[in-house]
Design an enzyme around this catalytic site. Structure first.
Site, mmCIF file in Angstrom:
data_model
loop_
_atom_site.group_PDB
_atom_site.id
_atom_site.type_symbol
_atom_site.label_atom_id
_atom_site.label_comp_id
_atom_site.label_asym_id
_atom_site.label_seq_id
_atom_site.Cartn_x
_atom_site.Cartn_y
_atom_site.Cartn_z
ATOM 1 C CG ASP A 322 -1.725 -1.185 1.466
ATOM 2 O OD1 ASP A 322 -1.250 -2.292 1.130
ATOM 3 O OD2 ASP A 322 -2.842 -1.065 1.986
ATOM 4 C CD GLU A 463 -3.853 -10.591 -0.126
ATOM 5 O OE1 GLU A 463 -4.925 -10.348 0.479
ATOM 6 O OE2 GLU A 463 -2.737 -10.238 0.288
ATOM 7 C CE LYS A 575 -8.592 -8.971 -0.318
ATOM 8 N NZ LYS A 575 -7.394 -9.221 0.521
ATOM 9 C CD GLN A 576 -6.208 -6.281 -4.056
ATOM 10 O OE1 GLN A 576 -6.458 -6.632 -2.920
ATOM 11 N NE2 GLN A 576 -5.285 -5.407 -4.339
#
Lengths: 722, 722
Positions: A322, A463, A575-576
């Site tokens: 991040d 993930e 997930k993303q």
């Protein structure tokens, strides 16, 4: 609507945890959760410290919460006026983004309690609060204040061997269990009414009981100062904390607040984005930048920002990717020295990354997935608890999420690209990039009967799919890292051959340099223009079902979607952003058409189960000229902490807190997406792609020591200095 | 004790399933479960067919059960004399190992029912039974017999479009759903008493109701003949079944039984092991060989043996590595033509193995983990059901258990070593080995910065640890396979260069041959003399706890121990011999000391959760001169089906049935372990290592067309021809 503050009216016990995050204040050294003055561990009151970690037994290592020196509880005629115990007739709580203050205003039958609280932006170790107590009845008032050492911990306790001093300044000292780091908190108080004060030490802290006779209609102000020092700050933290409290007493609250507000104003001058056309969005964006400033470790110069900021111990207070991918961009454009400091954390923790690579039998630098002080890996092999068996689940974030090293190298390179400054490379950045590239060399395989280079058994940003081969994002990050190692040696070969020769020799890097040249171009996959890129080998063969179908298979809403047993693991639901994130981070590699095709394929398959996801989808939607598709993601990113959204559970583990990456993502969408800001070789350009909701954007950018203000409208953009 | 039969006295409904396996009879073409004449699908009566598969919808593909033509149910004066409905005053059930017959003897109040049943060892398509009914009261007797088409299936139904013929010979015909294979069953009956016979077709089959007046003390014999043909056997299976029944009627029961028993006697002459000193063990060993002979596909010449024999549809009726590693050794030493036939199955299914490799992006032959007809992979990606969520669990047996190709190559090589016969290599064996070696070449990786060759992301025999790197067993099997490919080309280069040149050219194998030479010696791990060999990369770093500790963590006794969530997965507890199996299969590579050290390390860490495990531990204990440590494993292996042991559940899936691999393992322990038999270049040697419980062993071995009888005592061994 005041776009510079957020107020919640009324009291609802269910909001206690969320409000602790929503109304957080902080200064990078510490964060103070948005709790009431009179609250304690049960309400998750916490003074969360940056960079001080402790492990209790075999529980997770996590940051230490300091004792709370701003505790204050009022009783009138023996009745305790505490929110949650006494019923208020009115209550509101406010966070002021521009000024960096927290305030509350609660009316009970016997008295109205107002307070304002700051964690000083001017003095990292200082907290202060002013309580304004207005009495509605005559009676005996007792204000219990002091330093509470009975504090909230997730995997604690972390502080042991408490000792206390009473006197004008109260002092509580203790030491962490694992590393024996002293932690000291001092407190001083001023009461505007004639009063008696008794002091006592109990097994929950050191307290003063300030008693006075109150009259109906009378207002009494009480000011509290608290200072926090630890052994990480130097010797004798107790003395320093007490001295700082004495200094604060002598300077006075107004003086401290003035310095604090001036510091905040400076931050805003450098960073505030004026968004016209939608006050809701403007406020959310202000809130996002507010949270980033509250947790930026300006005091240190070599710390980074934990994934949940300073809102608690979630995610072990660790530094994730991040920092480099979602937080670094704001700062490199607005406060490059801070961006440099964030990366300096990675330089200083390089030894930990080298150790981690060696632990797994690799060479080079494998950065921790969850980095704690000194580059210790905070991530365990069991990061989720199964909701059905309550057993820990073996996850592979620690050992297989290897894109982290490439993400870090990417940020170092971006720092150089944007600032033109090679000093960070000299300070250690070059070594970081070379060691990360070496790690990928060492981690890569070739088929015995083929030439392709592969990165096997990895996890990408998504993930939910563990242990995959040739994750597109990971391979691209690795290839980029390897190619940057080569580029860097060429740049220095021209500009400073002595430096790079010495470095290559020190690292015994000659053979690796030769290998890099042949290896990185062979790393799969090769992207075909206009094609949907497979997220990893075999992804397209997975069950292609809707998000609703997968969600419908949940037997427990807290179930973890990933790992071998999870509902998403063997489907195309992710997930993303993963491939989408890659197209966002490497825009030069992909045509707008390719970006759009991938966006349209992956967007409906993305759960957005991470707060990191929305930003990448929004940035890419701007890329292909559809800011309207970005709008919802922008609002989601920018509002995440105001709305109290995000996931609170991974299996049975609490993962709540603030969302710095989403905050950073909101800025990225506004400035890099909607405004299309780009800085290269010191030159600023913009490519406005404003969504219909926004009429104009105006924001500062600092490039090569100069601040510019950029104005973007639907008709174009302009730039002015200053 | 009669070491040639096993009898159970008394009736216990709980034994129904186990007895179906324990008292199984068969002839390789079909197996008939050890159920009562009057039982049906509820009691899992089944006529299980070899090599005929069907898939219903998206359920698992499994072998077809034929309609049951030996059904017979007696009523006297309207009272049904069926075990489980009427209470017997006495009951016994027997399987005769030497003669290959099943019998029962049940006394009800109104009549005693005795029956004898054979699945003819002389005529693959023929079943027969003789019921002997002795009446205790006068009354009206009704015997319902016929062909029951309402049959037990796990993932059925598989037969559709039933049609029936009545007459002297009853006929039931149907077709499988997936491949439209006709299946025909005929039945003929003879009744020794004057009777009326009515025939009827219902929705469960075609029946005859044989009614007669019975008198107390009178005995009536009824003989049933049934024949089974399918479309796999040629055209017009119905006609052929009817004709065979007519022939049987005309030959008569005694004649059929005589041919059947003569055939069995011949099998025993070639294979019976006379074990002196322990009758219990002798009987168990007889039972083991009995089961092997009952399921050996002598009728075909190109079929192999399913993992649960012909005891039902468990494990989809598929061929596993069991065939090559645990069944092949018995037959190559006692009946080489049958051993050859088993391997011919792998030659004929090579195209399937090539397809599977290609499916995963590899070259060469990747044999199915669960091989069905034509080499179709019967193994799915979801082989276990989670007991907590009832969801299928993604297992990696299908895609990652790559040792299977090496196991097959190993058996081909052993066939050549023991028989000296290269004809099987010419028939296709050489191509199998070359294609398996090519698969490993294609599956292998090198680190970009190293020389070691690795096999990544595999499962070894120990299935509790999925997706591991460099499993010792797998790597050794692969290295052996690759080295045998080279050895084979050298052998043929001398003896028949035209053959091997043509083959290498046909397979375009020249480059691969060169690669093999450099690659196989680099395959890790290198074994160090006297050291414990790590089962796979990182195994020693796993939690080292006791079997009891792991078992104690179970929350449900049917939990699957493997996969990422299983209790064993992240510990050193293993399902079955893995390194130990490697030392057993490659004795020349390891000193006795190394074998013993590994045995002593792995034995306490082995759950023996597979019936394949005991054999390998026993063989190796004999290797290092401790047959006493082998004894318990021998008894466990040999008695497995008599004791009704073994696992019945994997997660929520029924996996019961007979255990051919353990049966074969029992023979291996006795002959290869205790007697230490070894055949090389046509020469037989023995190294007796008898445990104290055994005084002598005497057994036949067939080598190069000659039968020898080996006698082994504690004092030595001897060999005679004939």
């Amino acid at each position: 609507m005041d776009i510079w503050s957020y107020t919640q009216n009324g009291y609802n016990a269910d909001d206690t945890v969320t409000n602790g995050n929503r109304f957080l204040i902080g200064n990078g050294y510490m964060g103070y959760r948005g709790t009431m003055d009179e609250w304690g561990r049960g309400e998750m009151a916490a003074v969360n410290l940056a960079g001080v970690y402790d492990q209790n037994g075999d529980q997770w290592r996590e940051p230490v919460n300091a004792p709370n020196g701003l505790f204050a509880k009022l009783s009138v005629n023996g009745e305790e006026l505490s929110l949650g115990k006494a019923e208020p007739s009115a209550h509101s709580q406010t966070v002021h983004f521009r000024r960096g203050t927290h305030s509350r205003d609660t009316e009970f039958a016997a008295a109205r309690i107002q307070s304002e609280r700051i964690v000083s932006a001017a003095e990292p170790h200082l907290l202060a609060s002013r309580l304004t107590l207005t009495f509605k009845t005559d009676g005996r008032a007792e204000l219990t204040t002091g330093i509470v050492t009975d504090i909230w911990d997730i995997n604690g306790p972390h502080l042991f061997g408490h000792s206390y001093q009473t006197g004008a300044v109260l002092l509580a000292e203790a030491r962490t269990g694992e590393l024996d780091i002293p932690v000291a908190v001092a407190q001083a108080a001023q009461c505007g009414a004639a009063h008696d004060e008794k002091q006592e030490v109990t097994d929950t802290g050191v307290y003063r009981r300030i008693c006075f006779d109150a009259k109906a209609g009378e207002t009494v102000a009480v000011t509290l100062f608290s200072a926090v020092f630890t052994g990480m700050d130097g010797p004798e933290p107790g003395k320093r904390a007490a001295a700082l409290c004495e200094q604060a007493l002598s300077d006075g609250y107004e003086c401290l607040v003035a310095a604090h507000e001036a510091a905040w104003e400076k931050l805003w001058q450098n960073s505030a984005v004026e968004l016209s056309g939608c006050d809701e969005a403007a406020r959310a964006l202000n809130a996002s930048l507010y949270h980033l400033h509250s947790i930026a470790p300006r005091h240190a110069g070599n710390l980074s920002i934990p994934a949940r900021g300073l809102s608690g111990q979630t995610y072990k207070g660790a530094i994730f990717w991040d920092s480099e991918v979602f937080l670094f961009p704001v700062f490199v454009h607005t406060e490059p020295e801070l961006a440099k400091a964030l990366l300096r954390y990675r330089i200083e923790t390089l030894p930990g990354a080298l150790r981690k690579a060696a632990e797994y039998g690799f060479r080079g630098a494998f950065y921790p997935w969850e980095s704690q002080e000194g580059g210790a890996e905070g991530c365990t092999n069991y990061n989720v608890t199964d909701v059905f068996t309550h057993r820990p689940v073996r996850t592979y974030f620690r050992d297989r999420q290897i894109h982290i090293s490439g993400d870090i190298a990417y940020a170092f390179w971006r720092y150089y690209e944007i600032t033109g400054d090679l000093s960070l490379m000299r300070e250690g950045g070059a070594e970081v990039i070379l060691q990360c590239a070496r790690f990928y060399l060492s981690r890569a395989h070739r088929r015995v009967d083929g030439d392709d280079v592969e990165l096997l058994d990895v996890i990408g940003p998504d993930e939910y799919h563990e242990r995959v081969n040739n994750n597109a994002f990971t391979n691209q990050m690795a290839a980029h890292c390897m190619s940057r190692a080569l580029a860097l040696t060429e740049i220095f070969a021209e500009s400073d051959p002595a430096f790079i020769d010495a470095l290559l020799q020190k690292l015994d890097y000659k053979d690796d340099l030769a290998r890099l040249k042949t290896v990185y171009p062979l790393l799969r996959p090769v992207f075909a223009e206009g094609e949907v890129i497979e997220q990893f080998d075999g992804y397209f063969a997975l069950e292609d079902c809707s998000l609703e179908t997968v969600r419908g298979r949940l037997l427990d809403e807290r179930e973890y979607w990933g790992t071998n047993h999870g509902v998403a693991a063997h489907t195309q639901i992710i997930k993303q952003a993963d491939v989408v994130a890659m197209t966002a981070l490497f825009p030069a590699l992909f045509s707008d058409e390719t970006v759009e095709r991938n966006w349209r394929y992956y967007e409906p398959r993305t759960e957005h189960g991470s707060s990191l996801s929305a930003c990448m989808h929004a940035l890419t939607a701007c890329c292909f000229g559809r800011p309207d598709l970005a709008w919802e993601h922008f609002i989601k990113s920018a509002s995440i902490d105001l709305a109290g959204g995000g996931k609170h559970w991974a299996g049975e583990i609490y993962i709540g807190g603030t969302h710095p990456a989403a905050n950073g993502g909101a800025w990225m969408i506004a400035v890099l997406g909607f405004a299309g800001l780009s800085v290269r070789d010191g030159e600023i350009t913009a490519s406005p792609r404003l969504p219909p909701q926004i009429t104009s954007l105006r924001f500062p950018v600092t490039v090569r020591g100069k601040r510019y203000r950029i104005t973007v409208t639907h008709d174009g953009w302009s730039r002015e200095e200053g």
